[in-house]
Design a protein around this motif. Sequence first.
Motif, PDB file in Angstrom:
ATOM      1  N   THR A   1       8.598   1.815  -2.162  1.00 29.96           N
ATOM      2  CA  THR A   1       9.878   1.914  -1.454  1.00 29.96           C
ATOM      3  C   THR A   1      10.147   0.561  -0.792  1.00 29.96           C
ATOM      4  O   THR A   1       9.266  -0.313  -0.748  1.00 29.96           O
ATOM      5  CB  THR A   1       9.837   3.005  -0.381  1.00 29.96           C
ATOM      6  OG1 THR A   1       8.864   2.641   0.611  1.00 29.96           O
ATOM      7  CG2 THR A   1       9.469   4.355  -0.990  1.00 29.96           C
ATOM      8  N   ASP A   2      11.352   0.403  -0.256  1.00 33.55           N
ATOM      9  CA  ASP A   2      11.687  -0.867   0.401  1.00 33.55           C
ATOM     10  C   ASP A   2      10.752  -1.143   1.571  1.00 33.55           C
ATOM     11  O   ASP A   2      10.328  -2.288   1.793  1.00 33.55           O
ATOM     12  CB  ASP A   2      13.142  -0.832   0.882  1.00 33.55           C
ATOM     13  CG  ASP A   2      14.131  -0.858  -0.263  1.00 33.55           C
ATOM     14  OD1 ASP A   2      13.728  -1.261  -1.385  1.00 33.55           O
ATOM     15  OD2 ASP A   2      15.303  -0.461  -0.056  1.00 33.55           O
TER      16      ASP A   2
ATOM     17  N   PRO B   1      -3.200   2.947  -2.223  1.00 38.70           N
ATOM     18  CA  PRO B   1      -2.867   1.736  -1.458  1.00 38.70           C
ATOM     19  C   PRO B   1      -3.854   0.589  -1.657  1.00 38.70           C
ATOM     20  O   PRO B   1      -3.479  -0.591  -1.562  1.00 38.70           O
ATOM     21  CB  PRO B   1      -2.880   2.236   0.004  1.00 38.70           C
ATOM     22  CG  PRO B   1      -2.582   3.696  -0.093  1.00 38.70           C
ATOM     23  CD  PRO B   1      -3.271   4.135  -1.351  1.00 38.70           C
ATOM     24  N   SER B   2      -5.122   0.915  -1.945  1.00 38.20           N
ATOM     25  CA  SER B   2      -6.134  -0.133  -2.129  1.00 38.20           C
ATOM     26  C   SER B   2      -5.847  -0.996  -3.347  1.00 38.20           C
ATOM     27  O   SER B   2      -6.367  -2.122  -3.447  1.00 38.20           O
ATOM     28  CB  SER B   2      -7.525   0.484  -2.243  1.00 38.20           C
ATOM     29  OG  SER B   2      -7.890   1.154  -1.062  1.00 38.20           O
TER      30      SER B   2
ATOM     31  N   GLU C   1      -2.514  -0.211   7.638  1.00 32.07           N
ATOM     32  CA  GLU C   1      -1.072  -0.142   7.820  1.00 32.07           C
ATOM     33  C   GLU C   1      -0.376   0.311   6.541  1.00 32.07           C
ATOM     34  O   GLU C   1       0.574   1.109   6.574  1.00 32.07           O
ATOM     35  CB  GLU C   1      -0.543  -1.518   8.259  1.00 32.07           C
ATOM     36  CG  GLU C   1       0.947  -1.566   8.554  1.00 32.07           C
ATOM     37  CD  GLU C   1       1.344  -0.736   9.779  1.00 32.07           C
ATOM     38  OE1 GLU C   1       2.558  -0.532   9.969  1.00 32.07           O
ATOM     39  OE2 GLU C   1       0.452  -0.297  10.529  1.00 32.07           O
ATOM     40  N   LEU C   2      -0.859  -0.162   5.386  1.00 32.95           N
ATOM     41  CA  LEU C   2      -0.269   0.249   4.102  1.00 32.95           C
ATOM     42  C   LEU C   2      -0.433   1.750   3.882  1.00 32.95           C
ATOM     43  O   LEU C   2       0.483   2.429   3.413  1.00 32.95           O
ATOM     44  CB  LEU C   2      -0.910  -0.530   2.949  1.00 32.95           C
ATOM     45  CG  LEU C   2      -0.473  -1.975   2.757  1.00 32.95           C
ATOM     46  CD1 LEU C   2      -1.335  -2.653   1.691  1.00 32.95           C
ATOM     47  CD2 LEU C   2       0.997  -2.048   2.355  1.00 32.95           C
ATOM     48  N   LYS C   3      -1.610   2.284   4.248  1.00 33.06           N
ATOM     49  CA  LYS C   3      -1.839   3.719   4.092  1.00 33.06           C
ATOM     50  C   LYS C   3      -0.926   4.518   5.009  1.00 33.06           C
ATOM     51  O   LYS C   3      -0.383   5.563   4.623  1.00 33.06           O
ATOM     52  CB  LYS C   3      -3.309   4.046   4.374  1.00 33.06           C
ATOM     53  CG  LYS C   3      -4.266   3.583   3.283  1.00 33.06           C
ATOM     54  CD  LYS C   3      -5.710   3.953   3.618  1.00 33.06           C
ATOM     55  CE  LYS C   3      -6.646   3.494   2.496  1.00 33.06           C
ATOM     56  NZ  LYS C   3      -8.070   3.836   2.796  1.00 33.06           N
TER      57      LYS C   3
ATOM     58  N   ALA D   1       6.224  -4.354   3.714  1.00 34.07           N
ATOM     59  CA  ALA D   1       4.877  -4.416   4.301  1.00 34.07           C
ATOM     60  C   ALA D   1       3.961  -5.282   3.451  1.00 34.07           C
ATOM     61  O   ALA D   1       3.116  -6.013   3.982  1.00 34.07           O
ATOM     62  CB  ALA D   1       4.318  -3.003   4.428  1.00 34.07           C
ATOM     63  N   ILE D   2       4.117  -5.223   2.126  1.00 36.42           N
ATOM     64  CA  ILE D   2       3.287  -6.055   1.237  1.00 36.42           C
ATOM     65  C   ILE D   2       3.587  -7.525   1.457  1.00 36.42           C
ATOM     66  O   ILE D   2       2.678  -8.364   1.594  1.00 36.42           O
ATOM     67  CB  ILE D   2       3.515  -5.657  -0.231  1.00 36.42           C
ATOM     68  CG1 ILE D   2       3.018  -4.235  -0.506  1.00 36.42           C
ATOM     69  CG2 ILE D   2       2.794  -6.635  -1.170  1.00 36.42           C
ATOM     70  CD1 ILE D   2       3.376  -3.713  -1.891  1.00 36.42           C
TER      71      ILE D   2
END
Length: 576
Positions: free
Chosen positions: A518-519, A431-432, A533-535, A524-525
């Motif tokens: 994924t969608d 995710p980073s 939150e991404l993790k 989220a991006i």
Amino acid sequence: MALPKTINAPKRLGNVLIERGYLTLAKLQEALDLQKQTKSHKLLGEILVDNNFCTEEQVTECLAAEYGVPYAKLEARLHDPETIHLLPREYIEKHQVLPLFKVKDQLVVAVTEPANLFLVDELASMTNLKILIVATTPKDIRRMITNLPDSKVFVIDDIIENPEQAEVTLIEEAIEDIGDIVEVAGQSPVIRLVNYLIYNAVKEGASDIHIEPVELCLRIRYRIDGKLYKSLEVPQHLLGAVTSRIKIMAGMDISERRLPQDGRVNILLDGRKVDLRVSTFPSARGEKTVLRVLDTRKVSLNLRDLGFAENTLERFQKQIYSPNGIILVTGPTGSGKSTTLYGSLNEIASMENNICTVEDPIEYNLPLINQFQVQEKIGLDFPKALRTLLRQDPDVIMVGEVRDGETARTAIQAALTGHLVFSTLHTNDAPSAITRLVNMDIEPYLISAALNMVLAQRLVRKICHKCKEEYEPPRQLIRTLHKMGCEIETFYKGIGCRHCRNTGFLGRVSIHELLIMTDEIRDAIVADASITELKRISTANGLLSMKDDALRKVQEGITTIEEAGKLIGELFLVTD
């Protein structure tokens, strides 16, 4: 044990060699016939070694058994440096003896002639101590003496078991000799030494050779399976000649010793090509040299050999056959990112695809792939090379590394215009990689649209299969695993053997963390979600973390729990 003054009917050397399986009766008879025919004054053991019927170690071991004394393969850990002062240096070097350690009034001395009672008496008289002897080979004695401070003994042939095997052939022509230092660097002892260092590093599977000037010597270390091990110490006065020899091979400026230099050497070793990347850097005691060894024979470019979990491999393979988008492989330097990228390209390479790479440097040459080298000195950097490459009608592009925003933006534009782009980043987890691209001023909506997958990876050492055995780890560690919800029934480790240099590990394997877009993750991006939150969203969408993959490899007996703990930073390295 001390050598007895009277020896009760010892077994003859030939019989001991045969009993231990080192020699056949026919070879023994042949050696005895040679001794008679030539009327040689040589001992039987010398004839056996000279004719390659036995090794020097085997003969010495059996001689020790014949005379009832222990045999020792000398290592630094067996030697107490303080004992060296108990005997004159000249005596040690002349008689090939080495004081090993002292216990109360007893001194253990390594000798090459276990039958020499006069030598034992002389040692006792000189030291006023009780002498206990162990037998060893002359080669081992000379090697240990070489490593002593201020030693004047250095025999290169003694450290090369088969000098003819250590021949290294330069593919490029050597530059013309200039100056006295080049003359010294071209002398055969220095050539043999450098050849040996390279030959032995390749044989041991080293990824790097470190040649370091230290206070009293020139220290040689190899990086094997990610760890540095001392290989050799040679007299410090050889620094200039060894460094110059390597610079000549790499086409570097031997007269420049104040500035760092980089070079490359292509050699033939055992009939195959091995590339060496050379870096020199001036230090307080002289130039330090590091050679990166790129040996294609040691690297498998088959994805199935890289340690992927079966479900991870299936998802990864599906992504690398995508028609467009960006695939990122992340991890620190030396984590196997390039190997994974090469394996991916090797998997999809065909006559129907135009696959092009931009690299710095090109590490391995691949068939069916067009590889281009960055030349920053003449202005051909990653962004410019990548823009030019887009005019070469590529289907798949591999960019060695996304180093800056310009390269990242160009790669994203290529992905959005119908190309499949592979590249690497330096991040700690999958995710980073997204936040790293944002920090390069790439708009989140572009990242969301172009990114297909991020694979984060590390390397851990594999347990040596020759000395692998079950063991019971500390109870606190097991309790920690239970709290994490991890149940591992059987733990394994390597106890150490000659195949793994007594480390318990042999080779390395990758630990992976695969993030497939994924969608929900794309949304989220675009919403500029935080890394936390991404993790969370990535985990909810099926992210297999490196921690989970590491524990799986522990459960399967591939690596140790301690090795996994070093990787994932959990509270594994605990003791009772």
